[in-house]
Design an enzyme around this catalytic site. Structure first.
Site, PDB file in Angstrom:
ATOM      1  N   GLU A  59      -1.966  -4.883  19.454  1.00  0.00           N
ATOM      2  CA  GLU A  59      -3.349  -4.803  18.968  1.00  0.00           C
ATOM      3  C   GLU A  59      -3.825  -3.373  18.713  1.00  0.00           C
ATOM      4  O   GLU A  59      -4.848  -3.177  18.049  1.00  0.00           O
ATOM      5  CB  GLU A  59      -4.291  -5.492  19.952  1.00  0.00           C
ATOM      6  CG  GLU A  59      -4.135  -7.003  19.967  1.00  0.00           C
ATOM      7  CD  GLU A  59      -5.142  -7.704  20.854  1.00  0.00           C
ATOM      8  OE1 GLU A  59      -5.482  -8.847  20.540  1.00  0.00           O
ATOM      9  OE2 GLU A  59      -5.579  -7.107  21.864  1.00  0.00           O
TER      10      GLU A  59
ATOM     11  N   GLU B  34      15.388 -10.041  33.427  1.00  0.00           N
ATOM     12  CA  GLU B  34      14.593  -9.102  34.227  1.00  0.00           C
ATOM     13  C   GLU B  34      15.439  -8.362  35.252  1.00  0.00           C
ATOM     14  O   GLU B  34      15.026  -7.328  35.778  1.00  0.00           O
ATOM     15  CB  GLU B  34      13.433  -9.822  34.919  1.00  0.00           C
ATOM     16  CG  GLU B  34      13.794 -10.688  36.095  1.00  0.00           C
ATOM     17  CD  GLU B  34      12.566 -11.273  36.777  1.00  0.00           C
ATOM     18  OE1 GLU B  34      12.551 -11.280  38.004  1.00  0.00           O
ATOM     19  OE2 GLU B  34      11.629 -11.714  36.082  1.00  0.00           O
TER      20      GLU B  34
END
Length: 302
Positions: free
Chosen positions: A81, A112
């Site tokens: 954004e 992960e």
């Protein structure tokens, strides 16, 4: 090893599966609100992190996000954004998420733990001392996030860590450590809930304050937005109108003249002789609109 807060049982969790739907939802909502409140204690650390980010971006460096799982999704949401909201160029933002592009289709847990993927990501991105790296992990010990942060620091990059458990490898390895002391999750260990909410709020605050430091916000308006759709073009015109007092037609003309650059359009409306003159004033004021407007008014004897 002491049990992590993110893995502990919430005080309202017992019998959750046999409660009325409204009662379950109330517990979930209250836990989210409580998690959001945990961000307040982290405000000094978030402020320090924002200063690091703005310093690196102002000097030509990049902002790099590194995380896995739900924390990775929070990082992606913030990173994607920034160009549209604050006009930060897309090549100044790097996103490293465990599992790569596949993570957007299958958020598997295995990646992960992959330290080598993290190391390869930092190396492949060419991270240097000019950059700032943000690593996130609710547990504070996710191998991918920890390795990314440590490798970035070895390369001289500024480092920021966000975690929801204290005294953890991730926080201990960072230049700025942001501890979000969220309560145990209603669903133990499901950090996409409270921990993720707090992380998203912290990221929103951190990147927004960095944008303020960079001169991309004026009186609460996003004056460096990139208007690439009808909604944002309308917003840009309304921003020019609000700050200059021009009518809509005049605001549209200024934006057309500036090529859609909001700050430049505002300075043209305020009396700058040309696009080049407006951009020159912004360069002298560090891209900050308020002193740029003052400079024009001073030239006009206002």
């Amino acid at each position: 090893m002491a049990q992590k807060r993110t893995e502990a049982q919430h005080r309202d969790a017992e019998g959750l599966d046999i409660q009325a739907p409204e009662a379950v939802l109330k517990s979930l909502a209250e836990a989210q609100i409580e998690a959001a409140g945990a961000v307040r204690e982290a405000i000094p650390a978030i402020a320090a992190a924002s200063a690091l980010i703005s310093e690196r971006l102002k000097s030509g460096g990049r902002l790099v996000y590194a995380a896995a799982g739900s924390s990775g999704l929070m990082a992606v949401a913030d990173a994607l954004e920034l160009p549209g909201t604050f006009g930060i160029k897309r090549d100044r933002i790097v996103i490293l998420i465990a599992g790569g592009d596949e993570a957007f289709h299958n958020l598997a847990g295995g990646p992960e733990d992959d330290e080598e993927e993290a190391a390869a990501g930092i190396a492949g991105a060419g991270v240097t001392s000019a950059d700032c790296v943000i690593a996130l992990s609710a547990s504070g010990s996710t191998p991918y996030a920890v390795r990314a942060l440590r490798d970035a620091r070895q390369r001289g990059a500024a480092t920021i860590a966000i975690a929801n458990n204290g005294d953890t490898p991730l926080l201990n390895a960072a230049d700025v450590a942001i501890l979000l002391k969220t309560p145990p999750e209603v669903i133990a260990g499901s950090t996409r809930m409270g921990a993720g909410t707090a992380q998203k709020i912290a990221l929103n605050m951190m990147s927004t304050l960095a944008a303020v430091h960079l001169g991309h916000v004026h009186d609460g308006y996003m004056v460096n937005l990139f208007a690439d759709n009808a909604k944002l073009r309308d917003r840009a015109a309304r921003i020019v109108t609000a700050i200059t007092g021009l009518d809509r037609d005049a605001a549209d003309r200024s934006l057309e003249q500036s090529g859609g650059a909001v700050k430049t359009a505002i300075l043209l409306a305020a009396g700058a002789e040309s696009v080049d003159a407006a951009e020159g004033i912004l360069e002298k004021t560090g891209q900050k609109l308020r002193p740029a407007l003052s400079a024009i008014r001073g030239e006009q004897g206002a």
